[in-house]
Design a protein around this motif. Structure first.
Motif, PDB file in Angstrom:
ATOM      1  N   LEU A 162      -5.042  -1.316  -4.364  1.00  0.00           N
ATOM      2  CA  LEU A 162      -6.416  -1.588  -4.521  1.00  0.00           C
ATOM      3  C   LEU A 162      -6.768  -1.358  -5.961  1.00  0.00           C
ATOM      4  O   LEU A 162      -7.732  -1.874  -6.566  1.00  0.00           O
ATOM      5  CB  LEU A 162      -7.301  -0.921  -3.401  1.00  0.00           C
ATOM      6  CG  LEU A 162      -7.077  -1.313  -1.895  1.00  0.00           C
ATOM      7  CD1 LEU A 162      -7.746  -0.917  -1.018  1.00  0.00           C
ATOM      8  CD2 LEU A 162      -7.296  -3.059  -1.833  1.00  0.00           C
ATOM      9  N   SER A 163      -6.214  -0.152  -6.373  1.00  0.00           N
ATOM     10  CA  SER A 163      -6.565   0.174  -7.724  1.00  0.00           C
ATOM     11  C   SER A 163      -6.402  -0.714  -8.935  1.00  0.00           C
ATOM     12  O   SER A 163      -7.252  -1.093  -9.472  1.00  0.00           O
ATOM     13  CB  SER A 163      -5.848   1.460  -8.111  1.00  0.00           C
ATOM     14  OG  SER A 163      -6.364   2.628  -7.339  1.00  0.00           O
ATOM     15  N   LEU A 164      -5.193  -1.123  -8.569  1.00  0.00           N
ATOM     16  CA  LEU A 164      -4.581  -2.308  -9.681  1.00  0.00           C
ATOM     17  C   LEU A 164      -5.377  -3.669  -9.473  1.00  0.00           C
ATOM     18  O   LEU A 164      -5.621  -4.293 -10.408  1.00  0.00           O
ATOM     19  CB  LEU A 164      -3.181  -2.616  -9.382  1.00  0.00           C
ATOM     20  CG  LEU A 164      -2.405  -1.303  -9.952  1.00  0.00           C
ATOM     21  CD1 LEU A 164      -1.011  -1.706  -9.956  1.00  0.00           C
ATOM     22  CD2 LEU A 164      -2.700  -0.995 -11.501  1.00  0.00           C
ATOM     23  N   ASP A 165      -5.506  -3.923  -7.978  1.00  0.00           N
ATOM     24  CA  ASP A 165      -6.473  -5.225  -7.725  1.00  0.00           C
ATOM     25  C   ASP A 165      -7.818  -5.038  -8.731  1.00  0.00           C
ATOM     26  O   ASP A 165      -8.234  -6.113  -9.374  1.00  0.00           O
ATOM     27  CB  ASP A 165      -7.017  -5.320  -6.269  1.00  0.00           C
ATOM     28  CG  ASP A 165      -6.052  -6.284  -5.563  1.00  0.00           C
ATOM     29  OD1 ASP A 165      -5.156  -6.981  -6.305  1.00  0.00           O
ATOM     30  OD2 ASP A 165      -6.041  -6.181  -4.350  1.00  0.00           O
ATOM     31  N   ALA A 183      -3.983 -10.099  -8.941  1.00  0.00           N
ATOM     32  CA  ALA A 183      -3.902  -9.748  -7.590  1.00  0.00           C
ATOM     33  C   ALA A 183      -2.318  -9.886  -6.961  1.00  0.00           C
ATOM     34  O   ALA A 183      -1.997  -8.832  -6.472  1.00  0.00           O
ATOM     35  CB  ALA A 183      -4.474 -10.662  -6.653  1.00  0.00           C
ATOM     36  N   ALA A 184      -1.401 -10.581  -7.578  1.00  0.00           N
ATOM     37  CA  ALA A 184      -0.224 -10.714  -7.401  1.00  0.00           C
ATOM     38  C   ALA A 184       0.679  -9.602  -7.831  1.00  0.00           C
ATOM     39  O   ALA A 184       1.593  -8.905  -7.514  1.00  0.00           O
ATOM     40  CB  ALA A 184       0.315 -12.038  -8.020  1.00  0.00           C
ATOM     41  N   ILE A 185       0.306  -9.239  -9.218  1.00  0.00           N
ATOM     42  CA  ILE A 185       0.785  -8.097 -10.119  1.00  0.00           C
ATOM     43  C   ILE A 185       0.688  -6.720  -9.364  1.00  0.00           C
ATOM     44  O   ILE A 185       1.621  -5.829  -8.957  1.00  0.00           O
ATOM     45  CB  ILE A 185       0.553  -7.852 -11.412  1.00  0.00           C
ATOM     46  CG1 ILE A 185       0.851  -9.108 -12.338  1.00  0.00           C
ATOM     47  CG2 ILE A 185       0.814  -6.643 -12.064  1.00  0.00           C
ATOM     48  CD1 ILE A 185       0.374  -9.329 -13.563  1.00  0.00           C
ATOM     49  N   ALA A 186      -0.627  -6.635  -8.618  1.00  0.00           N
ATOM     50  CA  ALA A 186      -0.892  -5.376  -7.808  1.00  0.00           C
ATOM     51  C   ALA A 186      -0.034  -5.319  -6.471  1.00  0.00           C
ATOM     52  O   ALA A 186       0.340  -4.452  -6.207  1.00  0.00           O
ATOM     53  CB  ALA A 186      -2.453  -5.225  -7.611  1.00  0.00           C
TER      54      ALA A 186
END
Length: 461
Positions: free
Chosen positions: A174-177, A195-198
């Motif tokens: 969620l942080s990276l999102d 979103a995919a990388i997260a």
């Protein structure tokens, strides 16, 4: 067993599993919310369809297949006091599951576009979905590996570590999102790619934590020294895993087929359904946590040959899961519009209206789902994966799919009629599995009585 102690034991095992499922639900809900708020129904449809494909295959072959067999065998062997065999089955399960993971990684990484096109995706949905799926295939390597390790831990009645690893996954994802979807601060605005990388980064972090625990603090270790046992031990494991995989395949593929039907009926129908399904996870994810507890505890009690205690444990799991899922059903009835509006822009009026109708109807299937999940887990825990498969396949392909075909292709009705069909399906499913469980538990207790009589005769001699 004292009833209070039974509830305490169930909650000690079930609550971390419920917490784990709630964390998964939180990831899914907030991920969907951020993607929907960023790109509207196009990005939402792309990510939902790509995720549906990916996690359907993870569930079929690992989460509900080989992992179920591992948990069942490990819990029963530990119940019998046979740590050596438990260790052997754990390692063989990891070998088999890892090989399957590699195959599916290659398929999803190289053929993401073709898979989505076959599902009915077009235009921008196809373009964004292909990008999302190809990147997330890397997450599959670590997600499936973590599910295998979690199966070992659950077999040992350890549901805390899977909870902790899910917390790591949630925080990372969620942080990276937030940072990568919207481009906050120094981070680039990547949308669906972000979103995919997260998803990949969170899968790696959670896997590393779980692997470290198993290899340093657990009673079972993963090692190549058991590789010679694959031929000997894999037969029994596959015998259990195949019906469980077939069950999940039957359920997931029928669900996926219905998703394809919904996709072809229009983006509004599809978006409304995906939002409704995501919202409904508020209920069935905790229910699945009690199903995990049922599998593990039933396996232990069965291995210990404490059959009356097994029955008490099942009763406690049923009562608690029905209480939680019944409570969320009330929320679905009263506040469906408010829940749905969290996932989509306010100007998508028709999507919100349809999704709210679906959620209100879905309230009437929650108790049936609770019964189905718990008793399904119990039967698997005592080594019967065949019966749940037969019931699930019949429910999915003789009720769900024909009704969906009638609704979308013949009558061309709105999406909420599919939710009426699901209420019918789960009511029949729950009734059948409850009848089978009552019959099976009666047979098991008769065996226990026979053993007690034999012991009395032996003592009298």
């Amino acid at each position: 067993m004292e009833r209070r102690k039974v509830y305490k034991d169930v909650l000690k095992l079930a609550l971390p599993a419920v917490g784990e499922m709630l964390l998964y639900m939180t990831i899914w809900i907030l991920d969907t919310l951020m993607v929907g708020q960023y790109g509207g129904r196009v990005s939402l449809s792309a990510v939902s369809l790509g995720g549906e494909l990916l996690y359907t295959f993870i569930s079929i072959f690992v989460t509900m297949g080989i992992a179920v067999a591992m948990t069942s065998l490990i819990s029963r062997k530990l119940g019998e006091g046979d740590l050596k065999s438990a260790n052997e089955y754990a390692n063989v399960g990891v070998y088999i599951g890892s090989s399957m993971t590699l195959v599916f990684f290659i398929v999803f990484n190289r053929f993401s576009g073709g898979l989505l096109e076959a599902a009915g995706a077009k235009g921008q949905v196809l373009e964004e979905g292909s990008l999302y799926l190809s990147i997330c295939s890397w997450a599959m390597l670590f997600t499936m590996g973590r599910h295998l390790l979690n199966a070992i831990l659950r077999g040992e009645q350890n549901t805390r570590v899977p909870l902790y690893s899910s917390a790591i996954m949630m925080v990372t994802n969620l942080s990276l999102d937030y940072l990568l979807i919207f481009g906050i601060g120094i981070f680039p605005e990547l949308g669906v790619r972000g979103a995919a990388i997260a998803t990949v980064a969170s899968g790696v972090a959670a896997f590393i934590y779980t692997l470290h625990y198993v290899q340093t603090k657990d009673g079972i270790r993963i090692s190549l020294k058991y590789i010679y046992l694959i031929r000997e031990k894999s037969v029994e494991m596959i015998k259990l895993a195949l019906p469980a995989s077939f069950q999940e395949a039957s359920s997931s593929l029928s669900r996926l087929l219905v998703v394809f039907m919904i996709m072809r009926s229009g983006e509004i129908n599809f978006s409304a359904n995906q939002i409704a399904v995501t919202t409904e996870s508020l209920s069935f994810m905790p229910g699945w946590g009690f199903a995990v507890a049922s599998t593990t505890m039933a396996g232990f009690k069965y291995g210990e040959k404490k059959y009356r205690e097994l029955k008490e444990v099942v009763r406690a799991n049923l009562e608690l899961s029905m209480m939680i899922m019944g409570g969320t059903a009330v929320i679905f009835l009263i506040f469906p519009e408010r829940l749905v509006s969290l996932f989509i822009k306010s100007d998508e009026v028709e999507v919100i209206r349809l999704a709210a109708l679906c959620i209100r109807i879905g309230a009437f299937e929650q108790l049936q789902l609770a019964v189905t999940m718990v008793l399904d887990g119990v039967l698997k825990g005592i080594g019967d994966t065949r019966t749940p498969f037969i019931i699930s396949a019949t429910s999915a392909w003789l009720i769900r799919v024909p009704l969906a075909s009638l609704i979308f292709f013949v009558l061309k009705l709105p999406i909420y009629y599919m939710w009426y069909a699901q209420v019918v399906q789960w009511t029949i499913h729950a009734g059948v599995i409850y009848y089978v469980y009552r019959k099976r538990i009666a047979e098991i207790i008769e065996v226990e009585k026979g053993l007690e009589v034999e012991e009395l005769i032996e003592d009298s001699r």
